[in-house]
Each structure stands twice: as structure tokens, then as C-alpha cells.
Scaffold this active site. Structure first.
Site, PDB file in Angstrom:
ATOM      1  N   GLU A   1       0.822  -1.215   0.000  1.00  0.00           N
ATOM      2  CA  GLU A   1       0.000   0.000   0.000  1.00  0.00           C
ATOM      3  C   GLU A   1       0.859   1.270   0.000  1.00  0.00           C
ATOM      4  OE1 GLU A   1      -2.804  -0.587  -0.950  1.00  0.00           O
ATOM      5  OE2 GLU A   1      -3.405  -2.501  -0.090  1.00  0.00           O
ATOM      6  N   ILE A   2       1.991   1.253   0.675  1.00  0.00           N
ATOM      7  CA  ILE A   2       2.882   2.419   0.624  1.00  0.00           C
ATOM      8  C   ILE A   2       3.459   2.561  -0.781  1.00  0.00           C
ATOM      9  CG2 ILE A   2       5.068   3.387   1.482  1.00  0.00           C
ATOM     10  CD1 ILE A   2       4.211   2.301   4.290  1.00  0.00           C
TER      11      ILE A   2
END
Length: 166
Positions: free
Chosen positions: A134-135
Site C-alpha cells: 500500500e505504501i
């Protein structure tokens, strides 16, 4: 709470770098609740604001053993282990497409909560994979970019066939 439309691959917004959240207000709270609803409807285990077309650094995770969803605002990795693991990954923006990706087995991240309070978390396993995935998305790196060219082309071809068939 609302289910928002997902940005679908290959939309260019999935390659945009998300901006830091600076206002910890009702709009952020609404976005967080909408992300939870959208994640559950997808279904998935992780989603970013970018997946619904909002270019802000907001992540929601809801892993199988979690009692409730976890919200991460402005998350950043501050440490990753040298040890790696392979896990199947995919995206709510590319349903049905998965492939194994090798990533660090443990991570430490710094993030803010819904009120702007700073926190740190160190974790491994599926949660560590999700944080990295997700980052990456917040940094404009769609998960396919972590694959070799050959694997990426195969996944895209299979995804295209499944979209045309269904």
C-alpha cells in the site's frame, strides 16, 4: 458511509504519487469510513485513497484476524529487514489478478492516526506485505511494477482475458 467507485487498472491515477494529509478533519473521517466500506465491497484486505481517486496518503487494512480495520495516515517505512518472504499480491483495482512478489519479511513504519497523532509499528508476515504494497501504491508504484517484465505481461494478459470474458 459510502462505497466509492474504484479506479481500475490501467488508469494513470494509479501511478500518481499521493500527497500528505495535512487536515485531520471530518472530510478525512468520511474518507476513512468510505474506504472501509469500499474495501469490504471489493472485497480486499487493503486499500488506499488512490484506489478511489483521492490522491492522499491514507491506507486502510482489514486483515483476516483483525477485530476491526486499521487506518494509517501518511505512513512511511522507516526500516525493512534484510530477510525476505514471498507472498501472493493483487489489487482491488485489478480484481482476480495475483502473482507472488518477494519483499522484506519485517518492517517498521511511522504513521499518523485519524487525529494526527504519530505512531510507530513493527510487524511481519501478511501485515508487513500489506504495508509495503500500500505504501508503494501511495508512491505511485502499482504492484505489477514489482514483477519481472515477463510475469507482468502474463498477468496483464490473463487480466484482460478475464475482463473480456466476464
Amino acid at each position: 458511509m459510502t462505497t466509492r467507485p474504484l479506479v481500475m487498472f490501467p488508469d494513470r491515477r494509479l501511478s500518481a504519487v499521493a500527497a500528505p494529509v495535512t487536515a485531520f478533519d471530518d472530510a478525512l473521517r468520511t474518507l476513512a469510513l468510505d474506504l472501509v466500506d469500499t474495501l469490504r465491497a471489493a472485497p480486499g484486505i487493503g486499500i488506499t485513497a488512490a484506489h478511489v481517486g483521492v490522491p492522499l496518503r491514507v491506507v486502510v487494512l482489514e486483515l483476516p484476524d483483525d477485530p476491526e480495520p486499521s487506518l494509517y495516515v501518511n505512513p512511511e517505512l522507516v526500516w525493512v529487514s534484510e530477510e525476505t518472504e514471498r507472498h501472493a499480491e493483487g489489487s482491488v483495482s485489478m480484481p482476480g489478478a495475483t502473482e507472488e512478489i518477494e519483499r522484506p519479511a519485517r518492517v517498521r513504519l511511522r504513521y499518523q492516526d485519524i487525529d494526527g497523532t504519530m505512531h510507530e509499528e513493527e510487524t511481519g508476515g501478511l501485515r508487513a506485505v500489506c504495508h509495503q504494497h500500500e505504501i508503494d501504491q501511495l508512491d505511485g508504484i502499482f504492484w505489477l511494477q514489482r514483477l519481472s517484465r515477463l510475469k507482468r505481461e502474463r498477468v496483464i494478459k490473463r487480466y484482460g482475458k478475464s475482463r473480456r470474458a466476464g
